[in-house]
Design a protein around this motif. Structure first.
Motif, PDB file in Angstrom:
ATOM      1  N   GLY A   1     -31.467   4.662  -6.403  1.00 38.32           N
ATOM      2  CA  GLY A   1     -30.286   4.944  -7.207  1.00 38.32           C
ATOM      3  C   GLY A   1     -30.367   4.296  -8.581  1.00 38.32           C
ATOM      4  O   GLY A   1     -30.014   4.908  -9.598  1.00 38.32           O
ATOM      5  N   THR A   2     -30.857   3.053  -8.634  1.00 42.62           N
ATOM      6  CA  THR A   2     -30.969   2.337  -9.910  1.00 42.62           C
ATOM      7  C   THR A   2     -31.869   3.099 -10.878  1.00 42.62           C
ATOM      8  O   THR A   2     -31.546   3.264 -12.062  1.00 42.62           O
ATOM      9  CB  THR A   2     -31.526   0.914  -9.678  1.00 42.62           C
ATOM     10  OG1 THR A   2     -30.637   0.218  -8.810  1.00 42.62           O
ATOM     11  CG2 THR A   2     -31.650   0.155 -10.989  1.00 42.62           C
ATOM     12  N   MET A   3     -33.000   3.581 -10.351  1.00 43.22           N
ATOM     13  CA  MET A   3     -33.914   4.340 -11.213  1.00 43.22           C
ATOM     14  C   MET A   3     -33.254   5.640 -11.669  1.00 43.22           C
ATOM     15  O   MET A   3     -33.335   6.013 -12.845  1.00 43.22           O
ATOM     16  CB  MET A   3     -35.220   4.639 -10.476  1.00 43.22           C
ATOM     17  CG  MET A   3     -36.036   3.394 -10.222  1.00 43.22           C
ATOM     18  SD  MET A   3     -37.694   3.757  -9.620  1.00 43.22           S
ATOM     19  CE  MET A   3     -38.516   4.187 -11.153  1.00 43.22           C
TER      20      MET A   3
ATOM     21  N   GLY B   1     -30.090   6.266 -12.010  1.00 45.74           N
ATOM     22  CA  GLY B   1     -29.012   5.962 -12.945  1.00 45.74           C
ATOM     23  C   GLY B   1     -29.535   5.674 -14.344  1.00 45.74           C
ATOM     24  O   GLY B   1     -28.985   6.142 -15.342  1.00 45.74           O
ATOM     25  N   ALA B   2     -30.614   4.891 -14.418  1.00 49.01           N
ATOM     26  CA  ALA B   2     -31.191   4.563 -15.721  1.00 49.01           C
ATOM     27  C   ALA B   2     -31.763   5.830 -16.362  1.00 49.01           C
ATOM     28  O   ALA B   2     -31.623   6.046 -17.576  1.00 49.01           O
ATOM     29  CB  ALA B   2     -32.278   3.502 -15.572  1.00 49.01           C
ATOM     30  N   LEU B   3     -32.401   6.665 -15.532  1.00 55.34           N
ATOM     31  CA  LEU B   3     -32.948   7.929 -16.051  1.00 55.34           C
ATOM     32  C   LEU B   3     -31.833   8.818 -16.580  1.00 55.34           C
ATOM     33  O   LEU B   3     -31.918   9.370 -17.689  1.00 55.34           O
ATOM     34  CB  LEU B   3     -33.716   8.653 -14.932  1.00 55.34           C
ATOM     35  CG  LEU B   3     -34.249  10.047 -15.270  1.00 55.34           C
ATOM     36  CD1 LEU B   3     -35.325   9.968 -16.345  1.00 55.34           C
ATOM     37  CD2 LEU B   3     -34.808  10.742 -14.026  1.00 55.34           C
ATOM     38  N   LEU B   4     -30.761   8.927 -15.804  1.00 49.59           N
ATOM     39  CA  LEU B   4     -29.623   9.757 -16.218  1.00 49.59           C
ATOM     40  C   LEU B   4     -29.051   9.264 -17.551  1.00 49.59           C
ATOM     41  O   LEU B   4     -28.824  10.053 -18.482  1.00 49.59           O
ATOM     42  CB  LEU B   4     -28.550   9.701 -15.122  1.00 49.59           C
ATOM     43  CG  LEU B   4     -27.303  10.548 -15.360  1.00 49.59           C
ATOM     44  CD1 LEU B   4     -27.646  12.029 -15.250  1.00 49.59           C
ATOM     45  CD2 LEU B   4     -26.210  10.200 -14.345  1.00 49.59           C
ATOM     46  N   SER B   5     -28.853   7.956 -17.645  1.00 49.88           N
ATOM     47  CA  SER B   5     -28.312   7.385 -18.877  1.00 49.88           C
ATOM     48  C   SER B   5     -29.229   7.676 -20.057  1.00 49.88           C
ATOM     49  O   SER B   5     -28.771   8.076 -21.135  1.00 49.88           O
ATOM     50  CB  SER B   5     -28.128   5.878 -18.710  1.00 49.88           C
ATOM     51  OG  SER B   5     -27.838   5.280 -19.949  1.00 49.88           O
ATOM     52  N   ALA B   6     -30.541   7.485 -19.841  1.00 49.99           N
ATOM     53  CA  ALA B   6     -31.502   7.700 -20.932  1.00 49.99           C
ATOM     54  C   ALA B   6     -31.529   9.165 -21.356  1.00 49.99           C
ATOM     55  O   ALA B   6     -31.576   9.480 -22.547  1.00 49.99           O
ATOM     56  CB  ALA B   6     -32.896   7.238 -20.502  1.00 49.99           C
TER      57      ALA B   6
END
Lengths: 187, 173
Positions: free
Chosen positions: B76-78, B80-85
């Protein structure tokens, strides 16, 4: 016994893990803490983003969870105070964090934003994890028992009531933010 | 591209609120490195053999390689960071950082090797201490755990010294 509010179990809990992780990763990136320069400059006192994020999270989360815990709505999960292992581990961790440029969570998040150095470090973390597992029996026999005080919390250590410690925590966070604001004004 | 970064205090409040939610509805603190140790166990299986991994005290007791809460949180962390980026157009394949380049030059190979070594060191430290910046630094400190504050203070001191040694020359970068 599970606390009253912990209604997530089984596969719901697994889906929740993905969802909570998603929010965490999103916030780490938006907070700017998935950036090598932001992390390393903290240790040079030139960028206080990481400190602001962490201290705010600690103060807000701490007070919130203390309130829930006081109503028996949440449980604490305290890690053992093994003085030598935590002290030595933290010292090694600090070296690794400055060389890697990320911590484990922000590194993982940085991989997902396209950072190749974060990916190389993730491979390194796998090697480090394997190295620890392979040396664990020795560590468990020789390092973990040194200065093992169990699940110790500051209120017990200091002999102060809970609310005094939490008030101190919030005051400390406010003090740090004031100092940071002063340092940023000077720069 | 407008600045995608949010105010760090707002992000801190939101991470604090997220930890209140995970503590209460999932009975879980925020944490990273146990999941990574489980993943390391999965990576070790083809090298050491799954019998070896299953027989290892640490992987058998503390970090069982499996898709459970801790490892799915990493996924999930990965994501989430991908989505934000992606949402703010910040996704970019790169490995440059100005602090690093000011001290060690633009060589990508040098940077990647250093990051790999740093990864080994940070993970060994995280496992020895039984937590990282999330598990000790945020979750431990917010519960007023002595182990969390000990970790935070020693990690910070060690990081300051290391930064002086490694990047002392790059103060202007």
């Amino acid at each position: 016994m599970m606390p009253f509010l912990a209604f997530l179990t089984g596969s719901e809990l697994l889906w929740a893990a993905v969802g909570f992780g998603l929010l965490f990763g999103f916030l780490l990136h938006r907070g700017g803490v998935t950036d090598f320069d932001v992390i390393v400059r903290l240790f040079q006192f030139r960028d206080f983003t990481v400190l602001k994020v962490m201290m705010t999270a600690i103060a807000v989360g701490g007070v919130g969870i203390a309130i829930l815990h006081g109503q028996d709505l949440a449980q604490y999960h305290i890690k053992a105070t093994n003085l030598l292992a935590v002290g030595l581990g933290a010292a090694i961790f600090g070296v690794g964090m400055v060389l890697y440029g990320y911590c484990p969570g922000t590194g993982l998040a940085a991989v997902a934003t396209g950072r190749m150095d974060a990916l190389a470090g993730l491979a390194g973390m796998m090697v480090g994890g394997i190295a620890y597992a392979l040396t664990f029996d020795w560590v468990a026999a020789n390092i973990l028992p040194v200065g093992a005080y169990g699940k110790l919390r500051l209120p017990e250590l200091l002999g102060l009531p809970e609310w005094v410690c939490y008030a101190g925590l919030v005051a400390m966070a406010a003090g740090i933010f004031a100092l940071v604001a002063k340092a940023e004004k000077k720069a | 591209m407008k600045n995608p970064r949010w105010n760090p205090y707002v992000v801190g409040v939101l991470i604090g609120l997220l930890s209140i939610v995970t503590f209460s509805v999932a009975n879980k603190p925020l944490g990273m490195s146990t999941g990574l140790a489980q993943a390391a166990g999965a990576c070790a299986m083809p090298i050491l053999g799954s019998d070896q991994v299953a027989a290892n005290t640490y992987w058998a007791k503390t970090a069982i390689p499996a898709w459970d809460y801790s490892t799915l949180f990493l996924v999930g962390t990965m994501a989430g960071a991908l989505l934000s980026a992606l949402l703010c157009g910040a996704f970019k394949v790169s490995s440059e950082s100005s602090v690093w380049i000011a001290s060690f030059g633009p060589s990508k190979a040098k940077r990647l090797v250093a990051a790999f070594l740093g990864g080994i060191i940070i993970m060994y430290g995280a496992r020895l201490a039984d937590g990282c910046t999330s598990g000790h630094g945020i979750s431990g400190c917010l519960q007023l755990a002595v182990s969390g504050w000990l970790f935070f203070i020693v990690m910070f001191a060690s990081g300051i010294l290391t930064a002086k040694l490694l990047y002392g020359r790059s103060v202007q970068a």
